[in-house]
Scaffold this active site. Structure first.
Site, short mmCIF file in Angstrom:
data_model
loop_
_atom_site.label_atom_id
_atom_site.label_comp_id
_atom_site.label_asym_id
_atom_site.label_seq_id
_atom_site.Cartn_x
_atom_site.Cartn_y
_atom_site.Cartn_z
N SER A 63 0.80 -1.24 0.00
CA SER A 63 0.00 0.00 0.00
C SER A 63 0.82 1.28 0.00
O SER A 63 0.26 2.36 -0.16
CB SER A 63 -0.94 0.02 1.20
OG SER A 63 -2.00 -0.85 0.95
N LYS A 66 0.31 3.44 -2.90
CA LYS A 66 -0.95 4.19 -3.12
C LYS A 66 -0.76 5.70 -3.22
O LYS A 66 -1.28 6.33 -4.14
CB LYS A 66 -1.96 3.84 -2.04
CG LYS A 66 -2.49 2.41 -2.11
CD LYS A 66 -3.33 2.09 -0.88
CE LYS A 66 -3.90 0.68 -0.90
NZ LYS A 66 -4.56 0.33 0.37
N1 GLU Z 1 -2.06 -5.43 -1.74
C1 GLU Z 1 -2.62 -5.26 -0.43
C2 GLU Z 1 -4.14 -5.39 -0.51
O1 GLU Z 1 -4.73 -4.84 -1.39
C3 GLU Z 1 -2.24 -3.91 0.12
C4 GLU Z 1 -2.81 -3.64 1.49
C5 GLU Z 1 -1.87 -2.83 2.37
O2 GLU Z 1 -0.66 -2.85 2.15
O3 GLU Z 1 -2.34 -2.17 3.34
O4 GLU Z 1 -4.73 -6.06 0.29
#
Ligand code: GLU
Length: 432
Positions: A63, A66
């Site tokens: 994440s 993001k």
């Molecule tokens: N790829 C993970 C998901 O979508 C990322 C979540 C995270 O790192 O908080 O569940």
């Protein structure tokens, strides 16, 4: 002399409590990592990097991608188009909750999975087609300052078990938050999350946000300032999911965590921090990572709300030289000219008016001039001129290339004190 900073950082790692928490078991590949790895990287906005522990070990960004992909969407599509599809309100819920706006289905923010899927879809839908993940990989590589790659094994492992993200993507598709195939969006998003980084890479990426979007080593302006401001604001309010308020009050810097165990934090204008330790707390955030960030924030006074008092620091010196017609007041300014510190100069000049026919504003030590600071300063110059005072700027950095202050008056702009007219006898003996 050997720098004391790496020793301090090593000491921070050494004194952290033995790790508690769980690995991210819903992605089988993440549950298979060595849980004891521990690394810390601190990179200043100028690019001085200090990394300790397992900082060369690679893991998937998850994440932490993001905020950067959100920045890419803002740069490519503009604020309005992005805000139409993804909001900026904290959800107060866990990362994979169905946090959508009623009626429109717009995800509450780009840090939760629903918002990140929508952001990914936006980036992927801009031409050239089918190159969304490559563009994201290129972006993350330029932020890190080296070529990154994708851990396809982790991506596959997440995709094979990604029922929840697929459900979210289908829901978003049903609200027309994006058009196209939900499965393709999840696949792209999962590959975005599987970009392989080290803690040192993350430190550099965080430092790029700290330095207004300029990658400190390559000098590339990757994000514009308005985009950096937007990204950091959203990180501050939403980056830590349902722990965002707790994080902002105790640690006090914009941050983002990932389920592989990384956390980045940014102190704007100063530094980027990255920590890595794979065991997670109940919010899906690195347990030891939180502990390290708490310790750094306390020791190094990182909390944003503990902002330094800047207002009095810009007027470095005020002196008067010469007499009669050739008398001059010299104001040496320094640092960043923002509204609040230019206001202190105005107030000083009202309390103690200029009594010489000339005023020299020496801006050689000024680092940056913000628009509100510039407006107030130029208006001050205009009013001084109306009072019969001739103003000169020493402005080697060209903060004011053409200072038209209104009423047709343009103060003289010089490169250095040495260029002042010879009749200003006081300048003899001053450095030119
Ligand atoms: N790829 C993970 C998901 O979508 C990322 C979540 C995270 O790192 O908080 O569940």
């Amino acid at each position: 002399m050997r720098s004391p900073i790496p020793d301090y950082l090593t000491q921070v790692l050494d004194t952290c409590a033995p790790d508690s928490g769980e690995l991210a078991e819903y992605i089988p590949e993440l549950a298979a990592v060595d849980p004891d790895r521990f690394a810390l990287s601190l990179v200043t906005a100028e690019g001085d990097a200090y990394s300790v522990g397992d900082h060369q070990d690679a893991f998937t960004i998850q994440s932490i991608s993001k905020p950067f992909v959100y920045g890419l969407a803002l740069e490519t599509l503009g604020f309005e188009a992005v805000l139409d599809h993804v909001g900026v309100e904290p959800s107060g819920e866990a990362f994979s909750e169905i946090s959508l706006e009623r009626n429109t289905g717009r995800p509450l923010n780009p840090m939760i999975n629903a918002g990140a899927l929508a952001t990914h879809a936006l980036v992927a839908s801009t031409p050239p087609a089918d190159s969304g993940v490559e563009r994201i990989l290129k972006l993350l590589s330029s932020l890190a300052g080296r070529e990154l790659d994708i851990d396809e094994k982790v991506a596959r492992s997440e995709l094979d078990n990604g029922y929840r993200n697929l459900a979210l993507a289908n829901l978003l598709r049903s609200y027309d938050v994006f058009t196209g195939d939900p499965r393709a969006v999840v696949e792209g998003y999962v590959r975005q999350c599987a970009v392989r980084v080290t803690t040192a890479d993350l430190g550099m990426m965080a430092a790029t946000l700290a330095s207004g979007g300029v990658q400190p080593h390559t000098g590339e302006q990757i994000f514009s300032r308005p985009v950096v401001r937007q990204v950091l604001s959203v990180m501050a309010t939403c980056g830590m999911y349902d722990a965002a308020g707790d994080w902002l009050t105790t640690i006090g810097i914009p941050a983002k965590s990932g389920v592989s165990g990384g956390i980045i934090g940014i102190l704007p204008g100063q530094l980027g921090i990255a920590v890595f330790s794979p065991r997670l707390d109940p919010h899906g955030t690195s347990a030891r990572g939180v502990e390290v960030c708490e310790r750094l924030s306390r020791d190094m006074n990182l909390h944003l709300m503990d902002a330094p008092m800047v207002a009095h620091s810009v007027l470095r010196r005020r002196r008067e030289f010469g007499d009669g017609d050739t008398a001059v007041t010299l104001l040496v300014l320094q640092g960043d000219l923002q509204f609040t510190n230019v206001e202190t100069i105005v107030r000083d000049l009202i309390d103690e008016p200029i009594v010489t026919p000339r005023l020299v504003l020496d801006l050689a030590l000024v680092r940056s001039v913000f628009p509100a600071g510039s407006r107030v300063l130029l208006e001050m110059v205009r009013r001084l001129h109306l009072d019969g005072i001739e103003v000169m700027f020493i402005d080697p950095e060209e903060h004011f290339p053409d200072p038209e202050v209104g009423g047709g008056y343009r103060p003289v702009v010089l490169e250095s004190i040495g260029e002042l007219p010879m009749d200003l006898q006081w300048r003899r003996g001053l450095p030119g």
